[in-house]
Design a protein around this motif. Structure first.
Motif, PDB file in Angstrom:
ATOM      1  N   GLY A  65       0.797  -1.213   0.000  1.00 40.94           N
ATOM      2  CA  GLY A  65       0.000   0.000   0.000  1.00 40.94           C
ATOM      3  C   GLY A  65       0.830   1.262   0.000  1.00 40.94           C
ATOM      4  N   ASN A  68       0.354   5.646  -2.371  1.00 36.38           N
ATOM      5  CA  ASN A  68      -1.051   5.805  -2.702  1.00 36.38           C
ATOM      6  C   ASN A  68      -1.338   7.118  -3.410  1.00 36.38           C
ATOM      7  OD1 ASN A  68      -1.897   3.326  -1.812  1.00 36.38           O
ATOM      8  ND2 ASN A  68      -2.546   4.032   0.202  1.00 36.38           N
ATOM      9  N   HIS A  72      -4.449   4.384  -5.101  1.00 37.17           N
ATOM     10  CA  HIS A  72      -4.781   3.821  -3.800  1.00 37.17           C
ATOM     11  C   HIS A  72      -4.954   2.321  -3.952  1.00 37.17           C
ATOM     12  CE1 HIS A  72      -6.335   4.041   0.365  1.00 37.17           C
ATOM     13  NE2 HIS A  72      -6.907   2.910   0.000  1.00 37.17           N
ATOM     14  N   ILE A 250     -13.364   3.221  -2.778  1.00 41.44           N
ATOM     15  CA  ILE A 250     -12.917   4.102  -3.852  1.00 41.44           C
ATOM     16  C   ILE A 250     -14.024   4.348  -4.873  1.00 41.44           C
ATOM     17  CG2 ILE A 250     -10.485   3.466  -3.604  1.00 41.44           C
ATOM     18  CD1 ILE A 250     -10.791   1.623  -6.007  1.00 41.44           C
TER      19      ILE A 250
END
Length: 1002
Positions: A65, A68, A72, A250
């Motif tokens: 991760g 981002n 993302h 998202i």
């Protein structure tokens, strides 16, 4: 419960115990599928995530991760989030695809989490689909690397989860077009079905109209049905959910609000869903449809998805009480496939492939067939190096893994190659920093395999040499050969038949003596390093000459050549260097180079190829070859689409000449004849004829492509002949079977051609050819490239591209590779030209193409190293085989499976009726093949080696011609009589015992 929220371990234990209780009677596979309603439209909701193994971010950045700000995405959080949701509710399902990510996540888990996940897999509620290390590309990959990466992922699943971890369904929802060979390989791996996401927009419209979104794909013209038959379904919405039904963090769609609120939207969303399902059902033939509920890197917050899906299922199914005949359920691809199979319907049959892919009239995804040509070549070389590493590791066992050069194994390169097959890796469609990371991973794999190979060679050769791997020989750079007075070259041949190979080494002497293992002098020549090479290498080497000689190597073995620099500074013997002209136009109209098999004629006015003659067959073909460039579109009034990493869209159908002719000079020696063609300061080529070789080699060097004029350029090498080809040309499918291509034509629909160049480009993995009734012209490539025949009698291959605009397909940057010196990428490659009769061409291009992708590996050393064991003699020539394999059989795989087991794949490399001799069945005595180990027991496996062959029981599908059930092998396996039919690959796990002495002299 409040305390549990603050005690993660106890919280997890509660869910794990519940899962064990709920799933005690469940099973995996088709028996775990949920109950459907035969009198209703069943909508199978498939919760899934699509996790690219690198694209906008590197593999590590995606997993953890990181970055981002680019995108993302954090894969570890997806799995962390999904598992508790599955453990909390036995009705929920989830599928996972990319084992490269899952294996990494698995390695970080506690034992209690692992046990819970195993239970979910055993219940069929966490289902693996596809199961390769990645979801590989289908255009730019070679079948050998595809098999390896699939085997890598499937082996992990088998070792971790047993039979319940074996995927039943292949799942290529994002690759940009689909190859017939890919489907054939999936079928031979034991898959029951295949689901794809992207097909040509015109194809999809036609399929929807005819309700042929699902059909049987007959993916081989040589393998008897149903060996390569694969049920194939086109998903309705790519791999995304229907519009307005995305509930990830998202996404921007509204959640389902079903309480007493002014925001309550249940009725409107349910009505919308029912309308969407009814519309989709019109395109499919059964009362089962599928909806992919997820997308790129979704389910980091799985609660959001599942909470809304629970509500959707609840409120839609509640409508059944009012007579709505729709049933919504959590499902998986295999459960959906199972229902289709139970429908017992007759399906239409597909015989061609899904190339090229377009998602609009001017949006042909054919640029990526060539994008990032240097990475494509590095990937192909890495496959070659991995096979050598696998073989020597298998032949020497622990001595290859632990020895005088350190401890290492092949897994580092194997995993890097697995990543490199991803549909945004070898395809060339990732961001530049991600592409750099792919190359970095391959380089680390090379480092590990160099240790393995050095250890293995030392144990076989019998001396601890300072083994050196010169990886820049294509630009005449090798520190050892440039400086040493004496050195040795070990030529290792990974093929199971003897080969000859032309070797070129950078040197600074003018006379050399070369001795073969039997003490015979080897003819050689010293020629100057070309100005082309000096310009490319810049300051990376200082050799003024190249030492050229022809070597040979025994099957699956090596031969050592001892090289000594002789005194004297005179001109290299037998070398004639002649500049033909500085400007086009001389007194002579033509001149030629020739060897025992071929004569190559040049037009001395233009410096271009004019004619090729096959002296053995008395064939003469007028042939011209030149380099052109297509002006890359930046969009126009008709359509805004620009050329980019994915899309090829030339501004006009007519390319521009780089130069009308070439300035040239030539070198003639007894070993090699070379013509140096200079087209511009960024485009050049060497035309070569090696002594005794039946092919013409074209070594092209292109770049940095100039862009100061503000124009992106796509460079092609075009061949023009007088062959009457009637719009037909032929390309290989991932290096195996040959497919006929027809210009401006598709076999499955009436094509409306909107891009006469890009719409006729196809992937060329190893060869492309044209022919008339008598003569065939074949061009072999050293990497995957885009190619076509834009007009009759012509062939063209795109070798390089440099673009100034993004093509709006997500990568977000133009294909503008900086190269080593940041002024643009320079690429050097090889095309081999074969001219033969139609009847004889198959054996030529099959065997030569195989030798190119499994080329001998050169390992150099100063010589004089100490014995591996005290008193041990040095072995200058070695073979691991008691006899060579027949010429139509290829040893596709020889690799260590576990400490006492070797993975062996034998491949018949000719198609049915392709060659009078080559297409005959072949018989191999596997028991007596290898000299370095004895086979104690032998088990035949599926192609991916994750299932016993006798246990392969694939679903039976009806077609218009009736169902074909695969016959089980009734005869017991006889290792001394392994029969191979055309295009058949047979896979074995051999329990072996090393022989007392595996150092067998060739």
């Amino acid at each position: 419960m409040g305390l549990l929220l603050w005690a993660p371990g106890a919280f997890f234990f509660f869910f794990a115990a519940a899962a064990l209780r709920w799933g005690s009677a469940a099973g995996c596979g088709y028996q775990s599928c949920p109950v459907t309603k035969p009198d209703m439209l069943n909508v199978h909701l498939i919760p899934h995530t699509h996790d690219d193994v690198g694209w906008l971010k590197t593999v590590d950045q995606y997993f953890f991760g990181v970055r981002n700000d680019i995108q993302h995405a954090g894969v570890q959080y997806i799995l962390d989030s999904v598992i508790p949701q599955l453990l909390a509710d036995p009705s929920k399902r989830f599928i996972y695809v990319e084992v490269a990510f899952f294996a990494r996540w698995w390695g970080l888990q506690t034992e209690s989490m692992r046990q819970a996940v195993k239970q979910l897999v055993a219940e069929g509620r966490l289902e693996f689909v596809n199961g390769g290390w990645c979801m590989n590309d289908e255009a730019a990959v070679h079948y050998s690397a595809v098999i390896d990466q699939m085997s890598l992922g499937l082996h992990f699943l088998q070792e971790t989860f047993g039979e319940c971890g074996r995927p039943r369904v292949a799942w290529h929802i994002d690759p940009f077009g689909h190859s017939r060979e890919q489907a054939s390989l999936f079928a031979q791996m034991g898959y029951d079905g295949f689901f794809v996401g992207r097909i040509d927009y015109q194809d999809k419209v036609q399929r929807e109209a005819w309700r042929e979104m699902e059909q049987l794909w007959r993916a081989s013209g040589s393998l008897a049905p149903p060996v390569a038959d694969l049920f194939t379904g086109v998903l309705p919405n790519g791999y995304n959910p229907p519009m307005s039904l995305c509930w990830d963090q998202i996404c921007s769609d509204n959640p389902i609000v079903d309480d007493d609120s002014e925001e309550n939207n249940v009725e409107s969303l349910v009505a919308y869903f029912l309308g969407t399902a009814a519309a989709q059902a019109n395109y499919y033939r059964t009362n089962h449809i599928v909806m992919t509920m997820g997308s790129d890197f979704q389910y980091e917050n799985a609660l959001m998805w599942y909470k809304n899906l629970d509500k959707l299922i609840k409120h839609v199914n509640a409508k059944q009480e009012s007579g709505i005949q729709v049933n919504v359920l959590y499902s998986t691809p295999s459960c959906y496939l199972w229902e289709l199979n139970k429908a017992n319907m007759s399906w239409t049959v597909k015989y061609d492939d899904f190339f090229p892919y377009a998602d609009g009239p001017h949006q042909f995804w054919t640029g990526y067939f060539t994008s990032r040509p240097a990475l494509k070549r590095y990937e192909r070389l890495s496959n070659n190096f991995l096979q050598v590493c696998n073989q020597l590791e298998a032949l020497t066992g622990i001595q290859g893994n632990m020895g005088p050069y350190g401890n290492a194994n092949s897994s580092v390169l194997r995993q890097a190659m697995g990543v490199a097959q991803h549909h945004d890796a070898v395809s060339g469609t990732a961001k530049q920093h991600v592409t750099n990371d792919y190359a970095k991973q391959l380089s680390a794999g090379w480092d590990a395999c160099q240790i393995v190979i050095s250890n293995a060679l030392a144990s076989i050769v019998g001396t601890k040499e300072n083994f050196i791997y010169c990886t820049q020989l294509n630009i005449s750079v090798c520190q050892l050969t440039e400086a040493a007075q004496t050195f040795m070259v070990i030529v290792y041949n990974p093929l199971a038949r003897p080969v000859g190979w032309n070797i070129r080494l950078p040197v600074n002497g003018s006379h050399y003596a070369i001795l073969s293992p039997d003490g015979q002098t080897v003819p050689n020549e010293v020629i100057p390093v070309s100005s082309f090479t000096r310009a490319v290498r810049r300051d990376r080497g200082d050799a003024v000459n190249e030492l050229v000689f022809q070597a040979s190597a025994p099957p699956l073995g090596y031969r050592t050549y001892s090289i000594s620099r002789l005194p004297g500074r005179g001109p290299a013997r037998s070398r004639a260097l002649k500049r033909l002209h500085d400007q086009p136009g001389t007194e002579h109209l033509s001149w030629a180079i020739e060897n025992q098999h071929l004569r190559v004629v040049f037009d001395s006015r233009t410096g271009l190829l004019k004619e090729i003659e096959n002296l053995d067959k008395n064939i003469s073909l007028p042939l011209s070859q030149n380099f052109f460039w297509y002006n890359a579109s930046i969009g126009n009034q008709e359509n805004s689409q620009a050329s980019g990493a994915y899309i090829f869209r030339p501004n006009t159908s007519e390319p521009f000449l780089i130069a009308q002719g070439a300035h040239l000079y030539h070198v003639k020696t007894g070993v090699v004849q070379e013509v140096y063609q200079n087209f511009s300061d960024w485009c050049s080529q060497v035309v070569r004829l090696y002594d005794g070789q039946p092919y013409v080699e074209l070594e092209w060097t292109v770049g940095p492509i100039p862009i100061r004029d503000g124009l992106g350029k796509e460079i092609i090498s075009r061949f023009e002949t007088n062959l009457q080809t009637d719009g037909l040309f032929y390309t290989d499918s991932n290096g195996r079977e040959i497919l006929e291509r027809r210009r401006n034509y598709r076999a499955t629909w009436n094509l409306s051609q909107t891009e006469p160049v890009a719409g006729n480009y196809y992937p060329v993995n190893s060869r492309i050819y044209i022919k008339d009734k008598k003569v065939q012209l074949t061009v072999l490539t050293d990497r995957s490239q885009g190619g076509s025949s834009i007009f009759d009698g012509s062939l063209e291959l795109m070798v390089h591209r440099r673009l100034l605009h993004d093509d709006a397909r997500g990568v977000g940057e133009p294909l503008l590779e900086p190269g080593d010196y940041l002024n643009g990428l320079v690429v050097r490659g090889r095309h081999l030209i074969l001219l033969d009769t139609v009847e004889s061409s198959a054996e030529q291009h099959r065997l030569r193409a195989q030798q190119e992708y499994m080329a001998p590996q050169l390992v150099l050393a100063p010589g004089g190293g100490p014995p591996y064991h005290p008193g041990q003699d040095s072995l200058k020539e070695y073979t691991a085989l008691n006899h060579a394999l027949p010429s139509n059989v290829h040893l596709l795989t020889l690799a260590q499976w576990d400490p006492n087991t070797i993975l062996i794949r034998l491949e018949h490399q000719f198609e049915r009726e392709e060659s009078v001799n080559g297409s005959m069945p072949a018989v191999v005595n596997l028991q007596n093949l290898f000299s370095s180990f004895n086979i104690i027991s032998l088990q035949e496996m599926s192609l991916a080696a994750n299932q016993k062959r006798e246990d392969m029981k694939r679903l039976i599908w009806q077609s218009a011609k009736g169902a074909v059930e695969q016959k089980a092998d009734s005869a017991s396996l006889d290792p001394t009589q392994i029969t191979l039919q055309p295009m058949e690959i047979r896979t074995f796990l051999a329990h072996v015992q090393p022989q007392a002495s595996s150092r067998r002299r060739a």
